[in-house]
Motif scaffolding. Structure first.
Motif, PDB file in Angstrom:
ATOM      1  N   GLN A   1      37.234 -43.588 -66.848  1.00 48.23           N
ATOM      2  CA  GLN A   1      36.273 -42.810 -68.574  1.00 48.23           C
ATOM      3  C   GLN A   1      37.742 -41.256 -68.661  1.00 48.23           C
ATOM      4  O   GLN A   1      37.958 -41.799 -69.109  1.00 48.23           O
ATOM      5  N   ARG A   2      37.980 -40.876 -67.156  1.00 52.19           N
ATOM      6  CA  ARG A   2      38.172 -39.075 -68.049  1.00 52.19           C
ATOM      7  C   ARG A   2      40.460 -40.097 -68.175  1.00 52.19           C
ATOM      8  O   ARG A   2      40.543 -39.226 -69.072  1.00 52.19           O
ATOM      9  N   GLU A   3      40.780 -40.185 -67.198  1.00 56.28           N
ATOM     10  CA  GLU A   3      41.560 -41.221 -67.480  1.00 56.28           C
ATOM     11  C   GLU A   3      41.830 -42.474 -68.786  1.00 56.28           C
ATOM     12  O   GLU A   3      43.089 -41.345 -69.827  1.00 56.28           O
ATOM     13  N   CYS A   4      41.588 -42.465 -69.653  1.00 61.04           N
ATOM     14  CA  CYS A   4      41.543 -43.571 -70.884  1.00 61.04           C
ATOM     15  C   CYS A   4      41.000 -41.888 -71.900  1.00 61.04           C
ATOM     16  O   CYS A   4      42.146 -42.290 -72.677  1.00 61.04           O
ATOM     17  N   PHE A   5      40.122 -41.406 -71.120  1.00 62.96           N
ATOM     18  CA  PHE A   5      39.981 -40.436 -72.670  1.00 62.96           C
ATOM     19  C   PHE A   5      41.138 -39.215 -72.851  1.00 62.96           C
ATOM     20  O   PHE A   5      41.428 -39.045 -73.719  1.00 62.96           O
TER      21      PHE A   5
ATOM     22  N   CYS B   1      40.443 -41.007 -76.833  1.00 66.47           N
ATOM     23  CA  CYS B   1      39.125 -41.551 -77.752  1.00 66.47           C
ATOM     24  C   CYS B   1      38.052 -42.006 -76.073  1.00 66.47           C
ATOM     25  O   CYS B   1      38.934 -42.683 -74.883  1.00 66.47           O
ATOM     26  N   GLU B   2      37.082 -42.322 -76.702  1.00 68.48           N
ATOM     27  CA  GLU B   2      35.689 -42.774 -75.476  1.00 68.48           C
ATOM     28  C   GLU B   2      36.643 -44.275 -74.820  1.00 68.48           C
ATOM     29  O   GLU B   2      36.791 -45.188 -76.210  1.00 68.48           O
ATOM     30  N   VAL B   3      36.096 -44.965 -74.215  1.00 66.40           N
ATOM     31  CA  VAL B   3      36.406 -46.369 -74.008  1.00 66.40           C
ATOM     32  C   VAL B   3      34.664 -47.090 -73.816  1.00 66.40           C
ATOM     33  O   VAL B   3      34.221 -46.529 -72.779  1.00 66.40           O
ATOM     34  N   ASP B   4      34.709 -48.465 -74.219  1.00 68.00           N
ATOM     35  CA  ASP B   4      33.361 -49.129 -73.356  1.00 68.00           C
ATOM     36  C   ASP B   4      33.840 -50.078 -72.637  1.00 68.00           C
ATOM     37  O   ASP B   4      34.709 -50.705 -72.282  1.00 68.00           O
ATOM     38  N   VAL B   5      33.452 -49.246 -71.100  1.00 67.36           N
ATOM     39  CA  VAL B   5      34.275 -50.292 -69.954  1.00 67.36           C
ATOM     40  C   VAL B   5      32.575 -51.612 -70.034  1.00 67.36           C
ATOM     41  O   VAL B   5      31.519 -51.317 -69.785  1.00 67.36           O
ATOM     42  N   GLN B   6      33.158 -52.698 -69.328  1.00 65.38           N
ATOM     43  CA  GLN B   6      32.922 -53.413 -69.696  1.00 65.38           C
ATOM     44  C   GLN B   6      32.300 -54.311 -68.320  1.00 65.38           C
ATOM     45  O   GLN B   6      30.978 -54.899 -68.004  1.00 65.38           O
ATOM     46  N   TYR B   7      33.076 -54.320 -67.405  1.00 69.95           N
ATOM     47  CA  TYR B   7      32.888 -54.953 -65.917  1.00 69.95           C
ATOM     48  C   TYR B   7      34.782 -54.779 -65.729  1.00 69.95           C
ATOM     49  O   TYR B   7      35.446 -54.809 -65.951  1.00 69.95           O
TER      50      TYR B   7
ATOM     51  N   ALA C   1      36.959 -51.642 -73.705  1.00 70.38           N
ATOM     52  CA  ALA C   1      37.228 -52.329 -75.647  1.00 70.38           C
ATOM     53  C   ALA C   1      37.811 -50.567 -75.858  1.00 70.38           C
ATOM     54  O   ALA C   1      36.334 -49.615 -75.819  1.00 70.38           O
ATOM     55  N   LEU C   2      37.686 -50.990 -76.837  1.00 72.12           N
ATOM     56  CA  LEU C   2      37.420 -49.847 -77.576  1.00 72.12           C
ATOM     57  C   LEU C   2      36.280 -49.625 -78.723  1.00 72.12           C
ATOM     58  O   LEU C   2      36.211 -50.525 -79.647  1.00 72.12           O
ATOM     59  N   PRO C   3      35.690 -48.217 -79.022  1.00 69.93           N
ATOM     60  CA  PRO C   3      35.072 -48.676 -80.454  1.00 69.93           C
ATOM     61  C   PRO C   3      35.719 -48.887 -81.268  1.00 69.93           C
ATOM     62  O   PRO C   3      36.722 -48.323 -81.830  1.00 69.93           O
TER      63      PRO C   3
ATOM     64  N   THR D   1      40.652 -44.197 -82.697  1.00 68.50           N
ATOM     65  CA  THR D   1      41.869 -43.925 -83.459  1.00 68.50           C
ATOM     66  C   THR D   1      42.434 -43.515 -81.991  1.00 68.50           C
ATOM     67  O   THR D   1      41.762 -41.886 -81.329  1.00 68.50           O
ATOM     68  N   ILE D   2      43.370 -43.889 -81.278  1.00 66.63           N
ATOM     69  CA  ILE D   2      44.712 -43.320 -80.429  1.00 66.63           C
ATOM     70  C   ILE D   2      45.236 -42.201 -80.858  1.00 66.63           C
ATOM     71  O   ILE D   2      45.913 -42.068 -82.103  1.00 66.63           O
ATOM     72  N   ARG D   3      44.922 -41.378 -80.157  1.00 71.41           N
ATOM     73  CA  ARG D   3      45.913 -40.067 -80.063  1.00 71.41           C
ATOM     74  C   ARG D   3      46.395 -40.053 -78.592  1.00 71.41           C
ATOM     75  O   ARG D   3      45.539 -39.464 -77.626  1.00 71.41           O
ATOM     76  N   LEU D   4      47.802 -40.245 -78.361  1.00 73.30           N
ATOM     77  CA  LEU D   4      48.301 -40.123 -77.060  1.00 73.30           C
ATOM     78  C   LEU D   4      48.248 -39.224 -76.308  1.00 73.30           C
ATOM     79  O   LEU D   4      48.886 -37.777 -77.533  1.00 73.30           O
ATOM     80  N   SER D   5      48.283 -38.166 -75.265  1.00 65.63           N
ATOM     81  CA  SER D   5      48.455 -37.293 -75.043  1.00 65.63           C
ATOM     82  C   SER D   5      49.889 -37.130 -74.741  1.00 65.63           C
ATOM     83  O   SER D   5      51.068 -38.077 -75.029  1.00 65.63           O
ATOM     84  N   ASP D   6      50.497 -35.754 -73.376  1.00 67.89           N
ATOM     85  CA  ASP D   6      51.401 -35.826 -73.718  1.00 67.89           C
ATOM     86  C   ASP D   6      52.484 -36.514 -72.289  1.00 67.89           C
ATOM     87  O   ASP D   6      53.494 -36.569 -72.351  1.00 67.89           O
ATOM     88  N   GLU D   7      51.633 -37.550 -71.852  1.00 65.72           N
ATOM     89  CA  GLU D   7      51.990 -38.245 -70.731  1.00 65.72           C
ATOM     90  C   GLU D   7      52.555 -39.939 -71.232  1.00 65.72           C
ATOM     91  O   GLU D   7      53.389 -40.153 -70.873  1.00 65.72           O
TER      92      GLU D   7
END
Length: 134
Positions: free
Chosen positions: A52-56, A61-67, A87-89, A93-99
């Motif tokens: 959750q942290r890494e994806c955010f 944005c948050e992700v919906d973890v399915q399995y 899945a993305l909600p 909207t994807i906003r990339l980090s500096d990474e």
């Protein structure tokens, strides 16, 4: 020296679009490789919290973890990678980090052999968590 300094643990998300293509991010560091969203666990963090942290951080944005679909050992990196279907909600909207410099949705057949195996096993999940070593 901490356990995760010797033996790396990471959590990664398999996210697809409506065409079944897989979301990849292009790193701005190292060899600037393309990879699944996700990354290494921080101290005292669960695999779900890290995902959750890494994806955010990476997607903005948050992700919906399915399995959780698999755990894969990579001998070259002495690492275990936990692969999750996510899945993305709907309105995300994807906003990339500096990474990461860019993102793309890619056909599974365009992935490396290892990535193909991990993603295909995730997408064909039958309720049994897979495991493999590379």
């Amino acid at each position: 020296m901490a356990f995760n300094d010797l033996f790396r643990l990471s959590s990664h998300a398999v996210i697809t679009n409506d065409d079944g293509k897989v979301l990849l991010l292009k790193a701005t560091y190292g060899d600037k490789h393309w990879g699944l969203p996700g990354g290494g666990l921080d101290p005292n963090e669960t695999i779900h919290q890290a995902l959750q942290r890494e994806c955010f951080e990476e997607l903005g944005c948050e992700v919906d973890v399915q399995y959780l679909s698999g755990v894969y050992f990579h001998s070259a990196y002495q690492s275990q990678a936990f692969i999750f279907r996510c899945a993305l909600p709907q309105a995300a909207t994807i906003r990339l980090s500096d990474e990461h410099s860019e993102y793309a949705y890619v056909a599974v057949t365009e992935l490396s052999n290892i990535q193909q195996q991990r993603v295909n096993e995730c997408l064909a999940f039958s309720g049994v968590v897979r495991s493999a070593a590379f």
